[in-house]
Each structure stands twice: as C-alpha cells, then as structure tokens.
Design a protein around this motif. Sequence first.
Motif, PDB file in Angstrom:
ATOM      1  N   ASN A  74       0.807  -1.217   0.000  1.00  0.00           N
ATOM      2  CA  ASN A  74       0.000   0.000   0.000  1.00  0.00           C
ATOM      3  C   ASN A  74       0.842   1.270   0.000  1.00  0.00           C
ATOM      4  OD1 ASN A  74      -2.456  -1.278  -0.100  1.00  0.00           O
ATOM      5  ND2 ASN A  74      -2.697  -1.340   2.118  1.00  0.00           N
ATOM      6  N   ARG A  75       2.114   1.167   0.363  1.00  0.00           N
ATOM      7  CA  ARG A  75       2.991   2.333   0.409  1.00  0.00           C
ATOM      8  C   ARG A  75       4.011   2.337  -0.727  1.00  0.00           C
ATOM      9  NH1 ARG A  75       0.788   1.318   5.009  1.00  0.00           N
ATOM     10  NH2 ARG A  75       0.482   2.918   6.591  1.00  0.00           N
ATOM     11  N   THR A  76       3.813   1.466  -1.718  1.00  0.00           N
ATOM     12  CA  THR A  76       4.691   1.383  -2.877  1.00  0.00           C
ATOM     13  C   THR A  76       3.946   1.920  -4.097  1.00  0.00           C
ATOM     14  OG1 THR A  76       5.697  -0.602  -1.924  1.00  0.00           O
ATOM     15  CG2 THR A  76       6.118  -0.179  -4.242  1.00  0.00           C
ATOM     16  N   ALA A  77       4.646   2.684  -4.920  1.00  0.00           N
ATOM     17  CA  ALA A  77       4.014   3.285  -6.099  1.00  0.00           C
ATOM     18  C   ALA A  77       3.453   2.206  -7.018  1.00  0.00           C
ATOM     19  CB  ALA A  77       5.025   4.137  -6.853  1.00  0.00           C
ATOM     20  N   ASP A  78       2.284   2.493  -7.582  1.00  0.00           N
ATOM     21  CA  ASP A  78       1.595   1.554  -8.459  1.00  0.00           C
ATOM     22  C   ASP A  78       1.450   2.192  -9.837  1.00  0.00           C
ATOM     23  OD1 ASP A  78       0.059  -0.370  -9.641  1.00  0.00           O
ATOM     24  OD2 ASP A  78      -1.479  -0.413  -8.083  1.00  0.00           O
ATOM     25  N   LEU A  79       1.971   1.514 -10.858  1.00  0.00           N
ATOM     26  CA  LEU A  79       1.922   2.057 -12.218  1.00  0.00           C
ATOM     27  C   LEU A  79       0.504   2.144 -12.767  1.00  0.00           C
ATOM     28  CD1 LEU A  79       4.981   0.173 -13.744  1.00  0.00           C
ATOM     29  CD2 LEU A  79       4.864   2.568 -13.054  1.00  0.00           C
ATOM     30  N   LYS A  80      -0.419   1.357 -12.195  1.00  0.00           N
ATOM     31  CA  LYS A  80      -1.793   1.353 -12.691  1.00  0.00           C
ATOM     32  C   LYS A  80      -2.596   2.557 -12.192  1.00  0.00           C
ATOM     33  CE  LYS A  80      -1.618  -3.549 -12.322  1.00  0.00           C
ATOM     34  NZ  LYS A  80      -1.960  -4.575 -11.382  1.00  0.00           N
ATOM     35  N   LEU A  81      -2.131   3.208 -11.153  1.00  0.00           N
ATOM     36  CA  LEU A  81      -2.839   4.372 -10.609  1.00  0.00           C
ATOM     37  C   LEU A  81      -2.394   5.641 -11.331  1.00  0.00           C
ATOM     38  CD1 LEU A  81      -2.732   3.536  -6.811  1.00  0.00           C
ATOM     39  CD2 LEU A  81      -4.645   3.275  -8.380  1.00  0.00           C
ATOM     40  N   PRO A  82      -3.242   6.661 -11.353  1.00  0.00           N
ATOM     41  CA  PRO A  82      -2.857   7.903 -12.043  1.00  0.00           C
ATOM     42  C   PRO A  82      -1.624   8.542 -11.407  1.00  0.00           C
ATOM     43  CG  PRO A  82      -5.052   8.097 -11.030  1.00  0.00           C
ATOM     44  CD  PRO A  82      -4.568   6.722 -10.794  1.00  0.00           C
ATOM     45  N   ASN A  83      -0.739   9.027 -12.245  1.00  0.00           N
ATOM     46  CA  ASN A  83       0.519   9.680 -11.822  1.00  0.00           C
ATOM     47  C   ASN A  83       1.412   8.754 -11.004  1.00  0.00           C
ATOM     48  OD1 ASN A  83      -0.301  12.043 -13.081  1.00  0.00           O
ATOM     49  ND2 ASN A  83      -1.324  12.768 -11.235  1.00  0.00           N
ATOM     50  N   CYS A  84       1.203   7.460 -11.107  1.00  0.00           N
ATOM     51  CA  CYS A  84       2.042   6.462 -10.430  1.00  0.00           C
ATOM     52  C   CYS A  84       2.142   6.733  -8.918  1.00  0.00           C
ATOM     53  CB  CYS A  84       3.426   6.434 -11.059  1.00  0.00           C
ATOM     54  SG  CYS A  84       4.403   5.001 -10.606  1.00  0.00           S
ATOM     55  N   ILE A  85       1.008   6.945  -8.269  1.00  0.00           N
ATOM     56  CA  ILE A  85       0.990   7.196  -6.831  1.00  0.00           C
ATOM     57  C   ILE A  85       0.800   5.877  -6.078  1.00  0.00           C
ATOM     58  CG2 ILE A  85       0.119   9.533  -7.126  1.00  0.00           C
ATOM     59  CD1 ILE A  85      -2.633   8.519  -6.329  1.00  0.00           C
ATOM     60  N   THR A  86       0.843   5.942  -4.770  1.00  0.00           N
ATOM     61  CA  THR A  86       0.660   4.745  -3.952  1.00  0.00           C
ATOM     62  C   THR A  86      -0.826   4.527  -3.676  1.00  0.00           C
ATOM     63  OG1 THR A  86       0.762   5.904  -1.847  1.00  0.00           O
ATOM     64  CG2 THR A  86       2.858   5.205  -2.795  1.00  0.00           C
ATOM     65  N   PRO A  87      -1.228   3.271  -3.412  1.00  0.00           N
ATOM     66  CA  PRO A  87      -2.623   3.036  -3.028  1.00  0.00           C
ATOM     67  C   PRO A  87      -3.024   3.807  -1.773  1.00  0.00           C
ATOM     68  CG  PRO A  87      -1.604   0.974  -3.667  1.00  0.00           C
ATOM     69  CD  PRO A  87      -0.520   2.007  -3.636  1.00  0.00           C
ATOM     70  N   TYR A  88      -2.105   3.949  -0.826  1.00  0.00           N
ATOM     71  CA  TYR A  88      -2.378   4.714   0.393  1.00  0.00           C
ATOM     72  C   TYR A  88      -2.692   6.171   0.051  1.00  0.00           C
ATOM     73  CZ  TYR A  88      -1.709   6.538   5.126  1.00  0.00           C
ATOM     74  OH  TYR A  88      -1.892   7.157   6.335  1.00  0.00           O
ATOM     75  N   GLN A  89      -1.908   6.737  -0.862  1.00  0.00           N
ATOM     76  CA  GLN A  89      -2.121   8.119  -1.260  1.00  0.00           C
ATOM     77  C   GLN A  89      -3.422   8.275  -2.025  1.00  0.00           C
ATOM     78  OE1 GLN A  89       1.176   9.678  -3.410  1.00  0.00           O
ATOM     79  NE2 GLN A  89       0.314  11.714  -3.615  1.00  0.00           N
ATOM     80  N   MET A  90      -3.788   7.288  -2.814  1.00  0.00           N
ATOM     81  CA  MET A  90      -5.044   7.339  -3.559  1.00  0.00           C
ATOM     82  C   MET A  90      -6.229   7.322  -2.605  1.00  0.00           C
ATOM     83  SD  MET A  90      -6.173   7.394  -6.632  1.00  0.00           S
ATOM     84  CE  MET A  90      -7.561   7.015  -7.633  1.00  0.00           C
ATOM     85  N   ARG A  91      -6.113   6.557  -1.534  1.00  0.00           N
ATOM     86  CA  ARG A  91      -7.234   6.425  -0.594  1.00  0.00           C
ATOM     87  C   ARG A  91      -7.330   7.599   0.369  1.00  0.00           C
ATOM     88  NH1 ARG A  91      -8.409   2.377   4.205  1.00  0.00           N
ATOM     89  NH2 ARG A  91     -10.633   2.682   4.289  1.00  0.00           N
ATOM     90  N   HIS A  92      -6.175   8.027   0.925  1.00  0.00           N
ATOM     91  CA  HIS A  92      -6.191   9.039   1.978  1.00  0.00           C
ATOM     92  C   HIS A  92      -5.880  10.453   1.488  1.00  0.00           C
ATOM     93  CE1 HIS A  92      -6.620   6.000   5.083  1.00  0.00           C
ATOM     94  NE2 HIS A  92      -5.660   5.312   4.501  1.00  0.00           N
ATOM     95  N   GLY A  93      -5.304  10.586   0.307  1.00  0.00           N
ATOM     96  CA  GLY A  93      -5.012  11.905  -0.236  1.00  0.00           C
ATOM     97  C   GLY A  93      -3.704  12.509   0.225  1.00  0.00           C
ATOM     98  N   ILE A  94      -2.908  11.792   1.007  1.00  0.00           N
ATOM     99  CA  ILE A  94      -1.614  12.301   1.461  1.00  0.00           C
ATOM    100  C   ILE A  94      -0.536  11.263   1.149  1.00  0.00           C
ATOM    101  CG2 ILE A  94      -2.526  13.762   3.295  1.00  0.00           C
ATOM    102  CD1 ILE A  94      -1.808  11.544   5.277  1.00  0.00           C
ATOM    103  N   THR A  95       0.678  11.722   0.968  1.00  0.00           N
ATOM    104  CA  THR A  95       1.800  10.823   0.719  1.00  0.00           C
ATOM    105  C   THR A  95       2.164  10.117   2.021  1.00  0.00           C
ATOM    106  OG1 THR A  95       2.610  12.334  -0.960  1.00  0.00           O
ATOM    107  CG2 THR A  95       4.157  10.684  -0.135  1.00  0.00           C
TER     108      THR A  95
END
Length: 167
Positions: A74-95
């Motif tokens: 959940n704290r590793t960047a995911d290429l499938k998410l927009p801008n290659c962000i982490t799942p944690y960042q996608m869910r909570h909005g913070i890095t």
Amino acid sequence: RDNAKEEMSVDVLDVNRDLFIKDEYSEPFYPNQNPVESCMICYSKQASHMLMDFTGAPSYTWYYVCVYITEVHNRTADLKLPNCITPYQMRHGITPDISAYLQYTFWEVVLYYDTEETWPRTSEHPGHWLGVAHNIGDALTYYILDDQSKLVVGCSVVRPFNENKCV
C-alpha cells in the motif's frame, strides 16, 4: 455489494461518491466473484510464503507477515494508478511516511527495551521485528516477538542486534 437495503441509502451513495467507490453488484449467493479481492489474496499468499522462506520466519507469524506485505504494498508506487501514486495516497489523499519501514526488515533480530525489568537483570531483551504498530505509541513503535516468552510486544525503543558488541 449484495443489494442489501442498508446499502441503498442516500448516505451510502454520498460516501461512495465522495471516496470514488464504484458500485458493483455481485450475483446473488455468489459473493466469491470479486476478481480484485481474489487477485490480492493470491498475491498476498504467494508473497507471504516467499518472505517467510527468505527470512526463516516460523509459520505461526503468518498474520504479521500478511500485514507487513500489505502495508508495504500500500505504500509502494503503483503504475496502474494515475501519476504512479501509492494506493495509500489514492485512498487518503496524502503521501505516506515510509520511515518506519526503512529502519528494520521483517524478522530481523533486534534488542528492545523492557520498561518493567528491574535491576540486576538487563532491561534489553532479544526479539524479532514483526512490523509497525500503528495504534500504539508514536509513529516509530514496532511489534517485537520476544525470544524468551514468545509474546508480541509493542515497543518504540529498539536497536539492531547485529551491531551490539556486548552480547
């Protein structure tokens, strides 16, 4: 979801809209048709077996292995998410802060400080690092498996065992 009446309220629809949750309905009496869940379970199971084999962790630590695997994922960047962000960042909005995961590795031998130990015995005990304890103490509190009692304790005063010259 399973077409439950509780999930069809305006409040649930508002939460889904706010958190960008897509509504999907499973076929009645077949809840096992969630492809995302089954893929993650397969990944978690394979990765946990590899981590236990690589580190030599015993099988009774399987729960902490699975938690560690999913937290790192959940704290590793995911290429499938927009801008290659982490799942944690996608869910909570913070890095996410990953500094707690950079200190030790899973099943690393550490020395932890026992506050209840009295003199003349030492206050440091050997144990194995199991992961980050998020709901105990500060951000750098860890789960440690005590080598002597085989109990899992939450501790924030930890140091590597291999750099200890006295033991």
